[in-house]
Design a protein around this motif. Structure first.
Motif, PDB file in Angstrom:
ATOM      1  N   LEU A   1       1.035  -1.173   0.017  1.00  0.00           N
ATOM      2  CA  LEU A   1      -0.055   0.148   0.354  1.00  0.00           C
ATOM      3  C   LEU A   1       0.725   0.955  -0.438  1.00  0.00           C
ATOM      4  N   ASP A   2       0.677   2.677  -0.894  1.00  0.00           N
ATOM      5  CA  ASP A   2       1.445   3.734  -0.824  1.00  0.00           C
ATOM      6  C   ASP A   2       0.579   4.653  -0.663  1.00  0.00           C
ATOM      7  N   GLY A   3       0.782   5.658  -0.891  1.00  0.00           N
ATOM      8  CA  GLY A   3       0.877   7.102  -0.591  1.00  0.00           C
ATOM      9  C   GLY A   3       0.189   6.855   1.163  1.00  0.00           C
ATOM     10  N   LEU A   4       0.354   6.506   2.338  1.00  0.00           N
ATOM     11  CA  LEU A   4      -0.191   6.319   3.239  1.00  0.00           C
ATOM     12  C   LEU A   4       1.199   7.451   4.173  1.00  0.00           C
ATOM     13  N   GLY A   5       0.968   7.958   3.579  1.00  0.00           N
ATOM     14  CA  GLY A   5       1.826   9.267   4.110  1.00  0.00           C
ATOM     15  C   GLY A   5       0.994  10.935   3.940  1.00  0.00           C
ATOM     16  N   ALA A   6       1.644  11.918   4.684  1.00  0.00           N
ATOM     17  CA  ALA A   6       1.090  12.827   4.703  1.00  0.00           C
ATOM     18  C   ALA A   6      -0.642  12.932   3.613  1.00  0.00           C
ATOM     19  N   VAL A   7      -1.102  14.367   3.937  1.00  0.00           N
ATOM     20  CA  VAL A   7      -2.903  14.498   2.884  1.00  0.00           C
ATOM     21  C   VAL A   7      -1.933  16.170   3.332  1.00  0.00           C
ATOM     22  N   GLY A   8      -2.090  16.333   1.249  1.00  0.00           N
ATOM     23  CA  GLY A   8      -2.228  18.055   1.405  1.00  0.00           C
ATOM     24  C   GLY A   8      -2.407  17.919   0.171  1.00  0.00           C
ATOM     25  N   ASP A   9      -1.341  18.789  -0.583  1.00  0.00           N
ATOM     26  CA  ASP A   9      -0.991  18.931  -2.749  1.00  0.00           C
ATOM     27  C   ASP A   9       0.176  19.588  -2.670  1.00  0.00           C
ATOM     28  N   GLY A  10       1.230  20.007  -3.634  1.00  0.00           N
ATOM     29  CA  GLY A  10       1.783  20.661  -3.912  1.00  0.00           C
ATOM     30  C   GLY A  10       3.303  19.710  -4.027  1.00  0.00           C
ATOM     31  N   ALA A  11       3.273  18.747  -3.835  1.00  0.00           N
ATOM     32  CA  ALA A  11       4.641  18.015  -4.108  1.00  0.00           C
ATOM     33  C   ALA A  11       5.329  18.926  -4.955  1.00  0.00           C
ATOM     34  N   HIS A  12       6.898  18.955  -4.778  1.00  0.00           N
ATOM     35  CA  HIS A  12       7.535  19.929  -5.916  1.00  0.00           C
ATOM     36  C   HIS A  12       7.398  21.528  -6.009  1.00  0.00           C
ATOM     37  N   ALA A  13       6.440  21.775  -5.368  1.00  0.00           N
ATOM     38  CA  ALA A  13       5.727  23.044  -5.774  1.00  0.00           C
ATOM     39  C   ALA A  13       5.739  24.474  -4.589  1.00  0.00           C
ATOM     40  N   ARG A  14       5.884  25.709  -5.111  1.00  0.00           N
ATOM     41  CA  ARG A  14       6.290  26.544  -3.978  1.00  0.00           C
ATOM     42  C   ARG A  14       4.887  26.148  -3.382  1.00  0.00           C
ATOM     43  N   HIS A  15       3.740  25.950  -2.877  1.00  0.00           N
ATOM     44  CA  HIS A  15       2.466  26.132  -2.287  1.00  0.00           C
ATOM     45  C   HIS A  15       2.302  24.536  -1.485  1.00  0.00           C
ATOM     46  N   GLU A  16       3.956  23.938  -1.785  1.00  0.00           N
ATOM     47  CA  GLU A  16       3.292  22.661  -0.612  1.00  0.00           C
ATOM     48  C   GLU A  16       3.309  22.674   1.023  1.00  0.00           C
ATOM     49  N   PHE A  17       2.135  22.001   1.268  1.00  0.00           N
ATOM     50  CA  PHE A  17       1.277  21.791   2.683  1.00  0.00           C
ATOM     51  C   PHE A  17       0.783  20.481   2.735  1.00  0.00           C
ATOM     52  N   CYS A  18       0.645  20.646   3.675  1.00  0.00           N
ATOM     53  CA  CYS A  18      -0.764  19.144   4.682  1.00  0.00           C
ATOM     54  C   CYS A  18      -0.849  19.366   5.729  1.00  0.00           C
ATOM     55  N   TYR A  19      -2.353  18.932   5.849  1.00  0.00           N
ATOM     56  CA  TYR A  19      -2.734  18.832   6.626  1.00  0.00           C
ATOM     57  C   TYR A  19      -2.258  18.763   7.791  1.00  0.00           C
ATOM     58  N   VAL A  20      -2.461  19.520   9.235  1.00  0.00           N
ATOM     59  CA  VAL A  20      -1.585  18.829  11.047  1.00  0.00           C
ATOM     60  C   VAL A  20      -2.852  17.284  10.732  1.00  0.00           C
ATOM     61  N   ASP A  21      -4.006  17.830  11.211  1.00  0.00           N
ATOM     62  CA  ASP A  21      -4.830  16.976  11.341  1.00  0.00           C
ATOM     63  C   ASP A  21      -5.631  15.611  11.027  1.00  0.00           C
ATOM     64  N   ARG A  22      -4.852  15.391   9.435  1.00  0.00           N
ATOM     65  CA  ARG A  22      -5.027  14.394   8.698  1.00  0.00           C
ATOM     66  C   ARG A  22      -3.703  13.658   9.080  1.00  0.00           C
ATOM     67  N   MET A  23      -2.897  14.344   9.695  1.00  0.00           N
ATOM     68  CA  MET A  23      -1.879  13.647  10.447  1.00  0.00           C
ATOM     69  C   MET A  23      -2.179  12.384  11.259  1.00  0.00           C
ATOM     70  N   VAL A  24      -2.824  13.102  12.035  1.00  0.00           N
ATOM     71  CA  VAL A  24      -3.068  12.073  13.144  1.00  0.00           C
ATOM     72  C   VAL A  24      -3.622  11.319  12.683  1.00  0.00           C
ATOM     73  N   GLU A  25      -4.925  11.559  11.862  1.00  0.00           N
ATOM     74  CA  GLU A  25      -5.421   9.886  11.301  1.00  0.00           C
ATOM     75  C   GLU A  25      -4.622   8.900  10.822  1.00  0.00           C
ATOM     76  N   ARG A  26      -4.078   9.986  10.641  1.00  0.00           N
ATOM     77  CA  ARG A  26      -3.115   8.633   8.911  1.00  0.00           C
ATOM     78  C   ARG A  26      -2.283   8.084   9.717  1.00  0.00           C
ATOM     79  N   SER A  27      -1.432   8.529  10.811  1.00  0.00           N
ATOM     80  CA  SER A  27      -0.524   7.880  11.696  1.00  0.00           C
ATOM     81  C   SER A  27      -0.949   6.588  12.984  1.00  0.00           C
ATOM     82  N   ALA A  28      -2.578   7.203  12.823  1.00  0.00           N
ATOM     83  CA  ALA A  28      -3.749   6.311  13.971  1.00  0.00           C
ATOM     84  C   ALA A  28      -3.671   4.795  12.705  1.00  0.00           C
TER      85      ALA A  28
END
Length: 413
Positions: A352-379
């Motif tokens: 299974l791939d893509g278990l990491g951060a939820v967000g947008d902007g890979a390799h782009a200036r607007h790169e970001f991830c959601y803080v609350d989703r970090m908790v969910e995905r880690s759980a």
């Protein structure tokens, strides 16, 4: 599986991670501030040193595996007290980013509401942070997985993993399942259950030079032939089947008044299946010139095979979706057109791939991830790591930790 136990664990894991959300952000910030561009091997030391220290605090024995460059290495970690006879599950991530040193000056680490920004937060230091805290949640809950987690973090994924592929293949052969901490697919956080394969080809045309004014017919234009070859390559596109062929760069010739004696093109290809990969590579290698006096050579090939869902991988996906419901998540799946180490690992183990951060902007200036989703995905990852092995038949027994002591040709490092 005991659904009551799983539901209990889901609550315990999520509560632990919610309480440690601030610490997750602190670790992520430290990793992001340890700038680690993939094209500067020595730049990996700070980030990997930090990861190694954190893994050791979680009870792992960590070692650096060699790469071609002396200054570049890859991290491998396994529990200090690894129980014998248990199957192995593989956690994979990378410490390198596409961002040059100094990017933080113009693209600082910032937390704005539910979004965290900075070079590498999404791809993929957020995923590395989630992995560390999933392991911490298991440890805090005194959950010893029936499938032993081992960790591999490479430092050249953004270059196509040229020096780490051999380690990835050896580890994947020993694993009964694998989880890749690459970013999720889309803002809704889809798991990547399939990826296109990718290849890179260089087409070279050899012609004969001549003066374009005095003796134009005495030459054979490599650029003219290159124009025909480019059209032939683009004709191989089949969007409905998931096949794409893109001539990204071309070059050739010396002066406007000289018939060009050389030309070249760089070609990127993407395929959805192994069968397509074989057919497309054969078609490219079968290209022939049509301009008299010119010749053609092809270099390169399909470097990353497609990640195709196997029956075991489909069972692993169903487990992930069921685990997500325990966290009140409606998990979805998708296929990515990009490639990752999951393409390699999936050839040997359900992945299974893509278990990491939820967000947008890979390799782009607007790169970001959601803080609350970090908790969910880690759980979610913690729940998956706590699951028993997938069912196996007598003829298809899962690899175990005893494989660690197998002959050198097959053993894990």
């Amino acid at each position: 599986m005991d659904s009551a136990v799983d539901a209990d664990r889901a609550r315990v894991f999520h509560d632990y991670l919610a309480r440690h959300r601030g610490q997750m952000l602190a670790v992520l910030e430290a990793l992001v501030r340890a700038e680690s561009p993939t094209d500067v091997p020595a730049a990996q030391a700070e980030a990997q040193g930090m990861l190694a220290r954190l893994l050791r605090t979680l009870g792992f024995r960590v070692r650096s595996l060699p790469a071609a460059e002396e200054e570049r290495g890859h991290l491998y970690a396994r529990p200090k007290d690894r129980p014998r006879g248990r199957p192995v599950q593989l956690l994979v991530g990378h410490s390198d980013t596409v961002w040059a040193r100094g990017t933080l000056d113009e693209m600082p680490f910032e937390v704005e509401g539910n979004e965290v920004r900075g070079p590498g937060v999404f791809d993929m230091k957020g995923g590395l942070t989630q992995m560390l805290f999933a392991l911490a949640a298991l440890r805090a809950a005194s959950v010893e997985p029936a499938v032993v987690p081992v960790v591999f973090i490479n430092s050249d994924e953004e270059q196509g993993s040229p020096t780490s592929q051999r380690h990835l293949r050896r580890l994947a052969r020993c694993a009964c399942r694998a989880f890749v901490l690459e970013p999720a697919l889309g803002l809704d956080g889809k798991i990547k259950t399939a990826r296109k394969g990718a290849g890179r080809f260089t087409v070279r045309i050899q012609g004969t030079s001549a003066h374009a004014g005095l003796d134009p017919e005495g030459g054979s234009s490599a650029i003219l032939e290159l124009s025909h070859t480019v059209q032939a390559l683009h004709a191989l596109n089949d969007p409905e089947a998931g096949v794409s062929v893109n001539v990204g760069t071309i070059g050739g010739g010396t002066h406007a008044n000289v018939v060009a004696d050389a030309g070249s093109a760089e070609v990127d290809v993407r395929v959805a299946t192994r069968e397509q990969a074989d057919e497309l590579e054969a078609a490219i290698r079968d290209l022939e010139t049509t301009t008299p006096g010119t010749s053609l050579t092809i270099e390169g090939g399909i470097g990353r095979p497609p990640m195709e869902p196997s029956p075991d991988a489909r069972r692993l996906w169903k487990r992930a979706r069921r685990a997500a419901t325990l966290l009140d998540l409606d998990l979805e799946e998708g296929r990515s057109g990009g490639v990752s180490d999951g393409n390699i690992i999936s050839q040997y183990a359900p992945t299974l791939d893509g278990l990491g951060a939820v967000g947008d902007g890979a390799h782009a200036r607007h790169e970001f991830c959601y803080v609350d989703r970090m908790v969910e995905r880690s759980a979610l990852l913690a729940l998956l790591l706590a699951q028993p092995p997938l069912p196996t038949t007598p003829d298809d027994a899962a690899p175990t930790t005893e494989t660690l002591d197998a002959p050198a040709s097959t053993q894990m490092p």
